[in-house]
Write a protein that holds these residues in place. Sequence first.
Motif, PDB file in Angstrom:
ATOM      1  N   ALA A 104       0.841  -1.199   0.000  1.00  0.00           N
ATOM      2  CA  ALA A 104       0.000   0.000   0.000  1.00  0.00           C
ATOM      3  C   ALA A 104       0.874   1.246   0.000  1.00  0.00           C
ATOM      4  O   ALA A 104       1.849   1.347   0.754  1.00  0.00           O
ATOM      5  N   PHE A 105       0.520   2.202  -0.866  1.00  0.00           N
ATOM      6  CA  PHE A 105       1.168   3.507  -0.923  1.00  0.00           C
ATOM      7  C   PHE A 105       0.083   4.575  -0.990  1.00  0.00           C
ATOM      8  O   PHE A 105      -0.865   4.456  -1.775  1.00  0.00           O
ATOM      9  N   ILE A 106       0.226   5.628  -0.186  1.00  0.00           N
ATOM     10  CA  ILE A 106      -0.647   6.795  -0.248  1.00  0.00           C
ATOM     11  C   ILE A 106       0.240   8.026  -0.349  1.00  0.00           C
ATOM     12  O   ILE A 106       1.138   8.223   0.482  1.00  0.00           O
ATOM     13  N   ARG A 107       0.001   8.812  -1.368  1.00  0.00           N
ATOM     14  CA  ARG A 107       0.787  10.034  -1.594  1.00  0.00           C
ATOM     15  C   ARG A 107       2.287   9.751  -1.580  1.00  0.00           C
ATOM     16  O   ARG A 107       3.074  10.486  -0.999  1.00  0.00           O
ATOM     17  N   GLY A 108       2.683   8.662  -2.217  1.00  0.00           N
ATOM     18  CA  GLY A 108       4.097   8.334  -2.362  1.00  0.00           C
ATOM     19  C   GLY A 108       4.729   7.664  -1.178  1.00  0.00           C
ATOM     20  O   GLY A 108       5.909   7.308  -1.234  1.00  0.00           O
ATOM     21  N   VAL A 109       3.987   7.456  -0.101  1.00  0.00           N
ATOM     22  CA  VAL A 109       4.546   6.882   1.119  1.00  0.00           C
ATOM     23  C   VAL A 109       3.976   5.486   1.320  1.00  0.00           C
ATOM     24  O   VAL A 109       2.763   5.285   1.293  1.00  0.00           O
ATOM     25  N   GLY A 110       4.864   4.512   1.532  1.00  0.00           N
ATOM     26  CA  GLY A 110       4.414   3.150   1.760  1.00  0.00           C
ATOM     27  C   GLY A 110       5.588   2.234   2.007  1.00  0.00           C
ATOM     28  O   GLY A 110       6.693   2.664   2.328  1.00  0.00           O
ATOM     29  N   TYR A 632      -2.989  14.338  -8.344  1.00  0.00           N
ATOM     30  CA  TYR A 632      -1.710  14.713  -8.953  1.00  0.00           C
ATOM     31  C   TYR A 632      -0.654  14.693  -7.855  1.00  0.00           C
ATOM     32  O   TYR A 632      -0.871  15.189  -6.740  1.00  0.00           O
ATOM     33  N   LEU A 633       0.504  14.108  -8.147  1.00  0.00           N
ATOM     34  CA  LEU A 633       1.562  13.990  -7.156  1.00  0.00           C
ATOM     35  C   LEU A 633       2.905  14.330  -7.786  1.00  0.00           C
ATOM     36  O   LEU A 633       3.305  13.747  -8.798  1.00  0.00           O
ATOM     37  N   ASP A 634       3.572  15.279  -7.176  1.00  0.00           N
ATOM     38  CA  ASP A 634       4.929  15.653  -7.580  1.00  0.00           C
ATOM     39  C   ASP A 634       5.854  15.231  -6.447  1.00  0.00           C
ATOM     40  O   ASP A 634       5.996  15.934  -5.442  1.00  0.00           O
ATOM     41  N   ALA A 635       6.460  14.047  -6.589  1.00  0.00           N
ATOM     42  CA  ALA A 635       7.305  13.471  -5.543  1.00  0.00           C
ATOM     43  C   ALA A 635       8.744  13.417  -6.048  1.00  0.00           C
ATOM     44  O   ALA A 635       9.032  12.729  -7.039  1.00  0.00           O
ATOM     45  N   GLU A 636       9.637  14.133  -5.381  1.00  0.00           N
ATOM     46  CA  GLU A 636      11.030  14.189  -5.814  1.00  0.00           C
ATOM     47  C   GLU A 636      11.963  14.124  -4.617  1.00  0.00           C
ATOM     48  O   GLU A 636      11.693  14.724  -3.572  1.00  0.00           O
ATOM     49  N   TYR A 637      13.051  13.397  -4.786  1.00  0.00           N
ATOM     50  CA  TYR A 637      14.087  13.355  -3.766  1.00  0.00           C
ATOM     51  C   TYR A 637      14.948  14.618  -3.853  1.00  0.00           C
ATOM     52  O   TYR A 637      15.402  14.994  -4.931  1.00  0.00           O
ATOM     53  N   ASN A 638      15.171  15.243  -2.716  1.00  0.00           N
ATOM     54  CA  ASN A 638      16.111  16.359  -2.649  1.00  0.00           C
ATOM     55  C   ASN A 638      17.534  15.854  -2.476  1.00  0.00           C
ATOM     56  O   ASN A 638      18.473  16.380  -3.075  1.00  0.00           O
ATOM     57  N   THR A 639      17.687  14.850  -1.610  1.00  0.00           N
ATOM     58  CA  THR A 639      18.975  14.181  -1.439  1.00  0.00           C
ATOM     59  C   THR A 639      18.737  12.685  -1.387  1.00  0.00           C
ATOM     60  O   THR A 639      17.699  12.223  -0.889  1.00  0.00           O
ATOM     61  N   PHE A 640      19.680  11.936  -1.896  1.00  0.00           N
ATOM     62  CA  PHE A 640      19.606  10.477  -1.870  1.00  0.00           C
ATOM     63  C   PHE A 640      21.044   9.977  -1.865  1.00  0.00           C
ATOM     64  O   PHE A 640      21.695   9.892  -2.903  1.00  0.00           O
ATOM     65  N   ILE A 641      21.546   9.677  -0.672  1.00  0.00           N
ATOM     66  CA  ILE A 641      22.933   9.256  -0.519  1.00  0.00           C
ATOM     67  C   ILE A 641      22.996   7.745  -0.653  1.00  0.00           C
ATOM     68  O   ILE A 641      22.387   7.008   0.134  1.00  0.00           O
ATOM     69  N   GLN A 655       8.957   4.947  -5.841  1.00  0.00           N
ATOM     70  CA  GLN A 655       8.376   3.702  -6.339  1.00  0.00           C
ATOM     71  C   GLN A 655       6.865   3.693  -6.129  1.00  0.00           C
ATOM     72  O   GLN A 655       6.336   4.309  -5.199  1.00  0.00           O
ATOM     73  N   ASN A 656       6.161   3.008  -7.020  1.00  0.00           N
ATOM     74  CA  ASN A 656       4.706   2.817  -6.926  1.00  0.00           C
ATOM     75  C   ASN A 656       3.945   4.129  -6.751  1.00  0.00           C
ATOM     76  O   ASN A 656       2.942   4.195  -6.023  1.00  0.00           O
ATOM     77  N   THR A 657       4.420   5.177  -7.430  1.00  0.00           N
ATOM     78  CA  THR A 657       3.825   6.502  -7.254  1.00  0.00           C
ATOM     79  C   THR A 657       3.606   7.168  -8.610  1.00  0.00           C
ATOM     80  O   THR A 657       4.461   7.912  -9.092  1.00  0.00           O
ATOM     81  N   PRO A 658       2.468   6.900  -9.267  1.00  0.00           N
ATOM     82  CA  PRO A 658       2.194   7.598 -10.525  1.00  0.00           C
ATOM     83  C   PRO A 658       1.943   9.083 -10.298  1.00  0.00           C
ATOM     84  O   PRO A 658       1.453   9.495  -9.241  1.00  0.00           O
ATOM     85  N   GLU A 659       2.281   9.879 -11.301  1.00  0.00           N
ATOM     86  CA  GLU A 659       2.071  11.324 -11.190  1.00  0.00           C
ATOM     87  C   GLU A 659       0.585  11.661 -11.202  1.00  0.00           C
ATOM     88  O   GLU A 659       0.130  12.541 -10.468  1.00  0.00           O
ATOM     89  N   PHE A 660      -0.175  10.962 -12.041  1.00  0.00           N
ATOM     90  CA  PHE A 660      -1.614  11.204 -12.144  1.00  0.00           C
ATOM     91  C   PHE A 660      -2.381   9.925 -11.836  1.00  0.00           C
ATOM     92  O   PHE A 660      -2.015   8.840 -12.297  1.00  0.00           O
TER      93      PHE A 660
END
Length: 779
Positions: A104-110, A632-641, A655-660
């Motif tokens: 399950a993912f809601i608003r990019g979180v799961g 509509y979801l705009d999910a972007e990483y600011n940092t990813f080490i 992952q598992n996060t469509p834009e529309f």
Amino acid sequence: MRLPKNSLNSALLAGTALLALTSAPVQAQEANDAPAGADTADDGIIIVSARRRDERITDVPLSITAVSAEALAKSGTLELTEIGQEVPNLTLEVSRGTNTTLTAFIRGVGQQDPVAGFEAGVGLYVDDVYLNRPQAAVLDIYDVERIEVLRGPQGTLYGRNTIGGAIKYVTRRLPDDLQLKVRGTYGSYDQADIVVSGSAPVSESLKFGASAARLSRGGFGDNLTLGTENYNKDVWAGRATLEFDNGPVFVRLSGDYVKDNSEARQGHRLIPGLFTGAPVLDDVYDTRAGLNVVDQEVEAYGGALNIAVEVSDTITLKSITGYREDKSTSPIDFDSLPAADLDVPAIYENDQLSQEFQLLYESDRLNGVLGAYYLDANAFTAFDVALFTTGSLIGLPGLNAQTLGDVKTETWSVFGDFTYDITDQLSVSVGGRYTSDKRTSTILRTTFIGGYSDLFATGATAIAVTSNFNGSETFKEFTPRASVSFKPNQNHNIYFTYSRGFKGGGFDPRGQTSAAPDLDGDGDVDFDDQFQFLRFAPETVDSYELGWKASLLDNRLNISLAAFKGDYNDVQIPGSVGVDTNNDGINDSFIGITSNAASADVNGFEFEGNALVGKDFAGDGSRLNVNWALGYLDAEYNTFIDAFGVDVADQRVFQNTPEFTVNTGFDLGLPVASGLVDFIGSISYRSDASQFEVPNRFLDQDGFVLLDASVVYTADNDRWSIGVHGKNLTDQRYIVAGYNFVSGGVNGQPFTPTLGLEGTLTGFYGDPRRFFVTGEFRF
């Protein structure tokens, strides 16, 4: 039907825009007729319990979708995962390689990985009892009153691991009179379901009810190696409820049981075998998986005791006690070929005991809840990683790495949430929750030769222990919530809400202590280094939401519009990599590495609505309802080490996060004979989505459309109904999960296996086109 990448189908958008001018969700409201969205007050307004108390959905200052039993039955919805087509910015899928584990993912979180030690980012509740693990959580829909989907962090009222949102599965209260209901389904792929439900008053205050379900379906494809079905269904389930209600005191004791004997769901190879040259199969539902040392089997059961006592006109005390237990075995054949090139037989065992106390206060101006919560849970995972072909190549027949992971969770929290009406138009809500979350993990990894370990077979010999870890840590967090609501009148609510979500940390149960580096730089690798290597910290989300809800035209038009901003920090990134344990240049095992590698922004908006467009236009009782949902979801990483200390944020995606996500539909009801015929149609669209943080052109799913339709006849006395349903009418093929243990494959480069010899690149697919007939009779 496939849509171009990064674009919406123009016809779909045009249709949605046209509907948006005149309509809003069928599942949410049918105006003054019997609504299809949730419980309703006498005036047809939807009533939900998102804030732990019954209130109009319009008054709740958060994004919530409520889907009623009536709407679910009319549309032929059979499983919880189907709700994902209707709700904006929601992904619900069956986890890869399983039949009943929920992703399950809601608003990019799961959370995608169901291994013990990883917690879901979306909380699932059955009658206010939290399910701590995702196994056996793909719930079949029967005897349900409604399903509520709460989007955004719910950390104040629902606690840990509701960082993305919560899904509430609310079962029916027992009726006052004697009732018996039989519902049957027959359809494509030999689908044959029957659900029998009954209830009876034992006395004036005591009622008893029970349901039994037999759910079966043939496979969408075949296992060509084992001669079994693939993607079939073989489930037995039951529920029983005892209710006592004398006015001030309400007691509900309930229990449920599920046994799933479906065949193992195995994947479809997307590339030929890199060692044997095995070709790609034509049918995406077929497989050549050969792992059969353990059966696919799931058994889950539990019970709940809910007590509510009205102490006075303003105070109610509640107690919610829950216990759940499940055990499952699963043969996960990663490479999906006959030989054991990367085969993982697995065992999952979970149990939990929870207790919650609530004090609810309701007065003219002040309403709210104070509460305390306790959870004691244990999750055990055991699996082999069989690399027999790799072992034979290096002279070690039956090379196998076994992992045992045992995770104990003990958590307690205190919380409160209150709303004060400053005036009839202006109200303020504040709340907070303090959580103490203790995680204790035991991880044992052993290398065997000669076959599978003694958990699954006999004859293997242990040659090395690569992890023997026992660690514990307590994570503490305060999660506040605050909102302001302005209501020009009772039909409008303009609100602003801030909320914080928290998901506890832990230890990667697939980790290997012998792979730990000298992290503290003291010249040796000791327990402290191993502790930090396996550990990952909690993640948090701070969410800001501005919304408007309205119920217009005498409840004939209902809309909900919300814009949100999420600051996502310390994002937990589970991953697994192949490793060379004996330095011979060949990866002969894999280990898990979970890190808090990222911060991200998760922003977007959602627009839902439903409208009663016409009423009594073709005879008494005729109506036309139209609905829509747009996310509509705009999910972007600011940092990813990454593991090498490099910021690769520009190379990673959610992952598992469509834009529309788009859904629109209609329900046209026309009087026929002595009843009503409903013509129901829906179209849903999901834009491009990636299975993993690293994009993969073979596993990533392009945007696609699903079309569903139903025709349902209901007698005017509601004693019986019959329906014909079609799902995925265009027979769309779309990937919902997958495995990837190869590199290369782009720009003319050959594929190279990163674990095993065949190379693992397999996909799991959503359901094909299906037709079925349903009949329901009430006695």
